[in-house]
Design a protein around this motif. Structure first.
Motif: not given
Length: 504
Positions: A410-435
């Protein structure tokens, strides 16, 4: 504003005849020379029976021939149908049939696909290859064909200029019909907002068959008498070298391009010393990447937003004034947008809803698709399908595509907000999130990442997210890829990632 796009080229040929119009490897042409070549091409097409209102498809990469053909087609009042040369035979066939194109100008590499397609299409009368000798018609022959007839059709702002085929998530692609007014108004706005003039050198490495490049890197510079630095394809090292050697002043790219250039160990701010502004579009640029790139190369990136249907620019962060990281900026001149609820009522500032747009840049509609057109337009507003918010100062923030939203319990999640966090990880070069489907919660969050240090595990990435995201937004699964699937402009394709998940 001119009556048609060709008048922009004609004006620059008069005002800046000896200035360089394009650079391509060791080739170059002045505005006078470019205009002469465009007129020759127009004469050649006319001699072959192509006239006002006809469609001419371009299956070309980033070359001078694309630029010459594009303006030559517009010169005679015909319309351009740009097609990715890498498309399959079926994809090419569908677009040529749907657009009823009477002619094709193509690179020799697509000869095999086109020869099969040509036999199936009654509307296709002329096929010209730019790099082929043993053909009925070649580029050289077309350029040498003259006509005694005057090539001066009356072309006005509301005439069709380009049909762009948008990659739909379901069904066949839709042909967005763009007029001279749509494209010329957008080029004019971009020129003013970026303060382009004849001293600029604009890098064209985005695909020319895509509207982002077509407007920002071709139409806008042509209108100002600026030089276009044509790059045949994107290679991060080659692009950085070109920027440095050609003393380029403007660079336009998608986030993936900025990401790859940022990864170059030997590239420095010295390489970008001539660049006065960078533009990012095509997809949201992660804030972490934006800051890292700007700090490394000492340049400003203006993030903007647009669609094929809006020719493309709707909004951009200002060149002078407040830039807001994470925002797609303010409406461009003469364009209005607002954020609305499901009933089309404007929402208070800060609330999430669908972004809708009005302006001289908005397309006429989808070719031969009245139902799709009526779904996209309501009460004179174009519905973008993007979820957004607008702050008190009018800056717009894209939250995500409406169709990409994930709903967990029932909670709305926008992929971009999770991807923004993943990009903060020092080893992550690219990221994408899906349901992905989840029997208990409806959907779960799955992340696809490319990392530069293989010692990190799925558990490490999930743990990184746990301290930065509320529980229901944390990825339940993480899959590592060597490279994420992308379209021709470098935009990451969540749709393909979802399909991969479904197959498994």
């Amino acid at each position: 504003m001119p009556n048609n796009l060709y008048e922009n080229l004609e004006g620059s040929a008069i005002n800046f005849p000896e200035r360089i119009a394009y650079l391509y490897g060791d080739q170059y042409a002045t505005y006078k020379e470019l205009n002469e070549m465009v007129n020759k091409l127009a004469e050649g097409l006319t001699a072959q029976g192509i006239s006002k209102g006809d469609g001419v498809a371009l299956l070309l990469g980033n070359t001078p021939e694309f630029l010459i053909a594009y303006y030559g087609i517009l010169r005679i009042g015909a319309f351009v149908v740009p097609i990715n040369p890498l498309f399959t035979q079926d994809e090419i066939s569908y677009i040529l049939e749907n657009s009823q194109a009477k002619a094709v100008i193509a690179h020799g590499s697509v000869e095999e696909k086109l020869s099969k397609v040509k036999k199936q299409l009654n509307n296709l009368k002329l096929v010209v290859y730019t790099e082929a000798e043993k053909q009925d018609w070649t580029w050289k022959q077309l350029m040498e064909t003259s006509t005694n007839e005057s090539v001066s059709p009356s072309v006005d702002q509301e005439d069709l200029a380009v049909i762009l085929y948008t990659s739909g998530t379901t069904g066949k692609p839709k042909g967005a019909m763009l007029t001279h007014r749509n494209l010329a108004s957008n080029a004019d706005s971009i020129s003013k907002l970026l303060e382009l003039d004849h001293s600029d050198r604009v890098v064209a490495v985005l695909p020319m068959f895509h509207v982002f490049c077509m407007t920002v890197c071709l139409n806008a510079p042509i209108a100002c008498g600026a030089a276009i630095v044509i790059q045949p394809k994107f290679s991060p090292g080659d692009v950085v070298n070109t920027i440095r050697e050609r003393k380029a002043t403007v660079f336009a790219g998608v986030p993936t391009m900025y990401n790859f250039m940022n990864q170059l160990p030997n590239a420095t701010s010295e390489d970008f010393i001539s660049i006065r502004v960078c533009i990012s579009g095509g997809a949201s640029i992660p804030i972490e990447l934006l800051h890292n790139f700007e700090n490394k190369f000492k340049v400003s990136i203006l993030e903007g937003y647009g669609l094929s249907e809006t020719a493309p620019l709707v909004s951009i962060n200002p060149l002078k004034g407040t830039r807001k990281p994470g925002s797609i900026g303010l409406n461009i001149p003469a364009v209005t947008s607002k954020v609305v609820d499901q009933f089309g009522e404007e929402l208070p500032r800060g609330e999430v809803g669908e972004l809708i747009v009005q302006g001289p840049n908005v397309m006429k509609g989808y070719l031969g698709m009245p139902e799709a057109t009526s779904l996209a337009f309501k009460d004179g507003w174009f519905y973008t399908g993007d979820l957004a918010t607008m702050d008190e100062e009018g800056y717009i923030y894209i939250v995500d595509r409406k169709k990409d939203m994930i709903i967990v319990g029932g909670y709305n999640i926008y992929p971009r907000e999770v991807e923004e966090v993943l990009y903060q990880h020092p080893a992550v070069v690219e990221a994408a999130v899906v349901g992905i489907p989840n029997e208990e919660y409806g959907e779960s969050v799955k992340a696809f990442v490319v990392i530069k240090d293989e010692q990190y595990t799925e558990a490490d990435i999930i743990q990184f997210c746990k301290v930065r995201l509320v529980k229901y937004k944390i990825p339940s699964y993480v899959e590592f890829f060597k490279e994420l699937p992308k379209n021709s402009t470098g935009k990451i394709l969540r749709r393909e990632l979802r399909e991969l998940t479904e197959v498994k």
